[in-house]
Design a protein around this motif. Structure first.
Motif: not given
Ligand code: ADP
Ligand code: MG
Length: 144
Positions: A109-130
């Motif tokens: 899921i790209e732009w997952s910020e827009n649905i952050k409240d409903i992501l299941p608790k086992e969601t893996i997060f990958i944050k990429i910074s420039h």
């Protein structure tokens, strides 16, 4: 975010290779939420992940910006969302997308910020910074 792993890549090619390597850690039903600005490398990393699951290396990965969702015919089905234009979780629900969270496939899921409240608790997060033109810091949480 528990158990954060940090990796720095120095080219798009390295990020694709990281995706191929990470694909080994995903399984049926995995949900991966990507965080990071435009041009961070979310789609590039997803190219690698999809490559890791591809049957014959011919899958074409692009940000599905105009359709919200691409489905790839990979060994495990992959649902690639780009939620840049999704306003909130209600819009996501109204499109019936939460059913994919319960499927046997893998949700990226790209732009997952827009649905952050409903992501299941086992969601893996990958944050990429420039970091600079070709360097990216990639932080991964919750990956076993
Ligand atoms: P996003 O999906 O986050 O908007 P993209 O993956 O579409 O970003 O674009 C990332 C851009 O940055 C591509 O043009 C890619 O070639 C370039 N790039 C340069 N260095 C890297 C790197 N280390 N990792 C990923 N992409 C990189
Ligand atoms: Mg993208």
């Amino acid at each position: 975010m528990a158990k954060i792993k940090k990796i720095i890549t120095s080219s798009a090619k390295e990020t694709i290779q990281l995706g191929i390597d990470l694909s080994q850690s995903l399984k049926n039903g995995s949900i991966v939420a990507f965080l990071g600005d435009l041009g961070a490398g979310k789609t590039t990393l997803i190219k690698g992940l999809v490559k890791g699951f591809s049957k014959d290396d011919t899958v074409n990965v692009n940000s599905p910006t105009f359709v919200y969702l691409n489905i790839y015919d990979t060994k495990t089905p992959i649902y690639h969302f780009d939620l840049y234009r999704i306003k909130d979780k209600d819009q996501f629900y109204s499109l019936g997308f939460e059913e994919y969270f319960l499927s046997n496939g893998i949700c990226l899921i790209e732009w997952s910020e827009n649905i952050k409240d409903i992501l299941p608790k086992e969601t893996i997060f990958i944050k990429i910074s420039h970091l600079d033109e070709n360097k990216r810091e990639i932080q991964i949480s919750n990956l076993n």
